[in-house]
Design an enzyme around this catalytic site. Structure first.
Site, short mmCIF file in Angstrom:
data_model
loop_
_atom_site.label_atom_id
_atom_site.label_comp_id
_atom_site.label_asym_id
_atom_site.label_seq_id
_atom_site.Cartn_x
_atom_site.Cartn_y
_atom_site.Cartn_z
N TRP A 78 -37.99 -7.93 14.93
CA TRP A 78 -37.79 -6.63 15.58
C TRP A 78 -36.76 -5.77 14.86
CZ3 TRP A 78 -37.91 -7.05 21.63
CH2 TRP A 78 -39.12 -7.66 22.00
N THR A 106 -41.15 9.24 38.04
CA THR A 106 -40.86 8.95 36.63
C THR A 106 -41.70 9.91 35.80
OG1 THR A 106 -42.66 7.35 36.53
CG2 THR A 106 -40.50 6.50 37.12
P1 ADP Z 1 -38.07 9.13 31.69
O1 ADP Z 1 -37.39 8.95 30.37
O2 ADP Z 1 -39.40 8.46 31.74
O3 ADP Z 1 -38.01 10.52 32.19
P2 ADP Z 1 -35.82 8.00 33.02
O4 ADP Z 1 -35.02 9.22 32.89
O5 ADP Z 1 -35.78 7.23 34.24
O6 ADP Z 1 -37.32 8.33 32.79
O7 ADP Z 1 -35.52 7.10 31.76
C1 ADP Z 1 -34.97 5.84 31.81
C2 ADP Z 1 -34.94 5.25 30.44
O8 ADP Z 1 -34.18 6.06 29.55
C3 ADP Z 1 -34.28 3.91 30.35
O9 ADP Z 1 -35.15 2.88 30.74
C4 ADP Z 1 -33.90 3.84 28.89
O10 ADP Z 1 -34.99 3.45 28.07
C5 ADP Z 1 -33.56 5.26 28.56
N1 ADP Z 1 -32.12 5.46 28.59
C6 ADP Z 1 -31.38 5.97 29.58
N2 ADP Z 1 -30.08 6.02 29.23
C7 ADP Z 1 -29.99 5.53 27.99
C8 ADP Z 1 -28.91 5.31 27.06
N3 ADP Z 1 -27.66 5.64 27.32
N4 ADP Z 1 -29.22 4.75 25.86
C9 ADP Z 1 -30.49 4.41 25.54
N5 ADP Z 1 -31.53 4.60 26.37
C10 ADP Z 1 -31.29 5.15 27.57
#
Ligand code: ADP
Length: 541
Positions: A443, A187
Site C-alpha cells: 500500500w 453523506t
Molecule cells: P464526505 O467527504 O463524503 O462529504 P464526510 O465529510 O463525512 O463526508 O467525510 C468524512 C471523511 O473525510 C472521513 O472518513 C475521512 O476519510 C475524511 N477526513 C475527514 N477529516 C480528515 C482529516 N483531518 N484527514 C484526512 N481525512 C479526513
C-alpha cells in the site's frame, strides 16, 4: 434494590443551548453577511426570540414533531434560527448541501420526506428546478423580507420574515425525550446514493459539550468564532451549537467565501478562531500572502474534512495561526479526534512538534477507536501498523435513516478510513480505503504523496491517484495544479520526492491540469479524477 442517584433529571435538548446563550450571553453578538449584500448584527437574545417565533410559525404551518424541515442555505443568522426553531419545537432540521447535483438534492429531499424547505435567495433557480420533482414539499420558504422577495418565481413561495412577523414569540420551548431526532445530514454519496445520519438531541448536546473542550476545538466566551465550514456540511462541525453553548461571538460569512471577503470579515469583526476544509485555507492564504497581509486577532483554526497538508499548517503558523488538525465524519456528528499536544511535548523541537500536529490526533472523551487487520483482529498502537479504523460512542451512528441494515461490526462503526495509532493514542489517517494505491500488493498512502507535493513552492493543489500498471497493477500518478505564474517540470517535481518518501512510493508520472474537481464539501474529488485518468498510459508501463 439498586440505589439511584438523586439529582434532577433534565433532558439534554437543543433548545436549552440557545436559551442558555440568550439568558447568560444575551448581549453577545451574532454578525452575518447576508445574501441581500449587507452585514446584519444582532444578539443571542434576539436570536432566541426569533427562533421561538419561528417555532410558533412552524406550528401554524402544521409542522409536527418528528417531521423533517429542509434547508438550502449559507451560514447566516436566519439559518441559525431555523436550526433552533425547528429542532427546538421537536421537528428535524435537515440541512441539504446546495452544491450537490439537482437530481441528488431531489433524491435527498424525497428520501427525507421534507415537509418544508427554507432557502436563501441565491438558491431560487435551484429550488425552481427541483420543486417539480419533490411532490411532498408543502411549502418553499424564501429566507428574506417582503421587499427582497423575487418578483416572479416558478414556485409559490412563502416569505420568512412575514412568517415571523405573524407571531408574538410568546412560546415556551417544549420538553421531551432527549433521544428524539433533532437533525439530519446526508453523506455526500461518493459511492451509491447519499445516506442519512439522524442525530438526536442527546447526541447533539453531548457532542457540543465535548467539542468545545480545550483539547478538542477549545471554544470560549472570550473568542470570536467564524465557521467557514458551511452549516450544510455536517452542521458546520457542530459550531452552531458549541459556540452559543460557550457564549462566544459568532460571525457567519454568508455566500462570500473567497480569500479577500473572508480576510475583510476576519479583521473587521476581530475573529480569533475559525474552522474549514483545506481548500478554503488555500484561497485565504493565497490572498494574505499575495498582499503581504497579517492577521490582527486570528490565532487558531481547525482544519479537517481532508488531511491538512504540512505545508499549510506551517504557512498558517508563520502568520501566528495555530492549526488544530481534526478528523471526523457525517456519521460521527462529526468530531472524532483532534491533534493537540500533551504536557510532555513542550520541549520538542519545531520539527518534532510538526510531526504530531500533522496527525489527526487523539479521541475526545466519548469516542472510542481501534484499528483492525483484514480478519478484524485489533492492531498494535505503535504508529506503524495500519488497518481499518473503527469507532463507537454516543454521537456515532447506529443505523442510517430509513435503512434497517446495521452498518456496525460487533458494535463498532467502520469508518472506511485506514489509519495508524501511536503509543500516545495519536491517530493518523493513511488514506480512505478506496483511495489507497495498491502497488504490487503493497500500500502507498496517497495523502503522504500529496503532502510532499503540496510543500513544493510551485504547487497550488496536488492529488495522487492510482493509474493502471501492467506489472504492479496500480502505480501512483500525481495530478498537479501549479500556482499562478509558477513553473516546475515533471522531472523537478519527481526529484523533490527523493529522500522524502520510500523510493518505490515516488509517483510514476505527473499530469499538470488547470483544475482539480472538488466535491460538494470542498474536497478533492479523486473518484472523478480516477475516471478522468482511467485510460492514462504511465511512461513506466
Ligand atoms: P464526505 O467527504 O463524503 O462529504 P464526510 O465529510 O463525512 O463526508 O467525510 C468524512 C471523511 O473525510 C472521513 O472518513 C475521512 O476519510 C475524511 N477526513 C475527514 N477529516 C480528515 C482529516 N483531518 N484527514 C484526512 N481525512 C479526513
Amino acid at each position: 434494590m439498586a440505589l439511584m442517584g438523586q439529582m434532577m433529571s433534565a433532558p439534554l435538548l437543543i433548545s436549552s443551548i440557545i436559551k442558555h446563550a440568550a439568558r447568560y450571553y444575551g448581549s453577545t453578538e451574532i454578525v452575518s453577511r447576508r445574501t441581500e449584500g449587507d452585514l446584519h448584527r444582532y444578539t443571542y437574545r434576539d436570536c432566541e426570540l426569533r427562533a421561538r417565533k419561528l417555532a410558533q410559525a412552524l406550528g401554524a404551518l402544521g409542522v409536527k414533531q418528528g417531521e423533517r424541515v429542509g434547508t438550502l442555505a449559507w451560514n447566516g443568522y436566519r439559518h441559525l434560527e431555523v436550526y433552533y426553531g425547528v429542532s427546538g419545537m421537536g421537528a428535524v432540521c435537515h440541512t441539504v448541501n446546495p452544491r450537490l447535483f439537482p437530481e441528488q438534492i431531489a433524491y435527498i429531499v424525497n428520501h427525507a420526506e421534507d415537509g418544508y424547505i427554507f432557502f436563501d435567495l441565491t438558491f431560487l433557480p435551484l429550488v425552481e428546478g427541483v420543486a417539480p420533482h419533490c411532490p411532498n414539499v408543502r411549502g418553499w420558504v424564501a429566507m428574506t423580507d417582503r421587499a427582497h422577495m423575487p418578483a416572479e418565481a416558478k414556485v409559490p413561495l412563502l416569505c420568512y420574515e412575514e412568517l415571523l412577523d405573524a407571531q408574538d414569540g410568546n412560546y415556551e420551548w417544549p420538553q421531551f425525550d432527549e433521544n428524539l431526532a433533532s437533525s439530519l445530514c446526508y453523506t455526500s454519496g461518493t459511492t451509491g446514493n447519499p445516506k442519512g445520519a439522524l442525530y438526536s438531541h442527546r447526541s447533539t448536546v453531548l457532542h457540543s459539550y465535548a467539542s468545545a473542550m480545550p483539547d478538542a476545538l477549545g471554544c470560549s466566551a472570550s473568542d470570536v468564532i467564524l465557521p467557514v465550514v458551511p452549516m450544510f456540511h455536517v452542521n458546520a462541525w457542530g459550531l452552531p451549537y458549541s459556540v452559543p453553548l460557550v457564549g462566544a461571538k459568532l460571525v457567519l460569512p454568508g455566500p462570500k467565501l473567497d480569500g479577500a471577503s473572508l480576510y475583510e470579515l476576519f479583521e473587521q469583526e476581530k475573529v480569533t478562531f475559525s474552522a474549514g476544509v483545506p481548500t478554503v485555507w488555500l484561497g485565504l492564504l493565497q490572498h494574505v500572502q499575495a498582499n503581504q497581509l497579517k492577521f490582527s486577532t486570528f490565532r487558531r483554526t481547525v482544519i479537517g474534512g481532508s488531511a491538512a497538508p504540512p505545508a499549510m499548517i506551517r504557512a498558517l503558523e508563520a502568520l501566528d495561526v495555530e492549526v488544530i488538525h481534526a478528523w471526523g465524519m457525517t456519521e460521527m456528528s462529526p468530531l472524532g479526534t483532534s491533534s493537540k499536544l500533551l504536557a510532555k511535548h513542550q520541549d520538542l523541537s519545531d520539527a518534532e512538534r510538526h510531526k504530531i500536529q500533522e496527525k489527526q490526533g487523539r479521541v475526545i472523551y466519548g469516542v472510542d477507536m481501534k484499528i483492525v487487520d483484514g480478519e478484524g483482529k485489533e492492531l498494535p498502537w505503535d504508529g506503524k501498523a495500519f488497518g481499518d479504523l473503527l469507532v463507537r460512542g454516543p454521537w456515532i451512528i447506529d443505523r442510517y435513516f430509513r435503512n434497517d441494515a446495521s452498518p456496525l461490526v460487533d458494535g463498532w462503526f467502520p469508518t472506511g478510513d485506514v489509519a495508524t495509532i501511536d503509543a500516545d493514542g495519536f491517530m493518523q489517517i493513511t488514506d480512505r480505503s478506496k483511495d489507497v494505491i495498491k502497488s504490487g500488493g503493497e500500500w502507498i498512502s496517497s495523502i503522504d504523496i500529496e503532502n510532499v507535493a503540496a510543500a513544493h513552492p510551485a504547487v497550488h493543489m496536488a492529488a495522487c491517484i492510482s493509474a493502471y500498471h501492467p506489472k504492479w497493477d496500480e502505480r501512483p500518478l500525481l495530478v498537479v495544479v501549479k500556482k499562478p505564474g509558477a513553473e516546475v517540470s515533471r522531472e523537478q517535481l519527481l526529484q523533490f520526492f527523493e529522500g522524502k518518501v520510500a523510493k518505490w512510493w515516488i509517483p510514476d508520472d505527473v499530469a499538470f491540469v488547470t483544475e482539480i474537481p472538488l466535491t460538494a464539501t470542498g474536497k478533492m474529488q479523486k473518484l472523478r479524477l480516477r475516471e478522468q485518468f482511467k485510460d492514462y498510459k504511465l511512461p513506466t508501463a
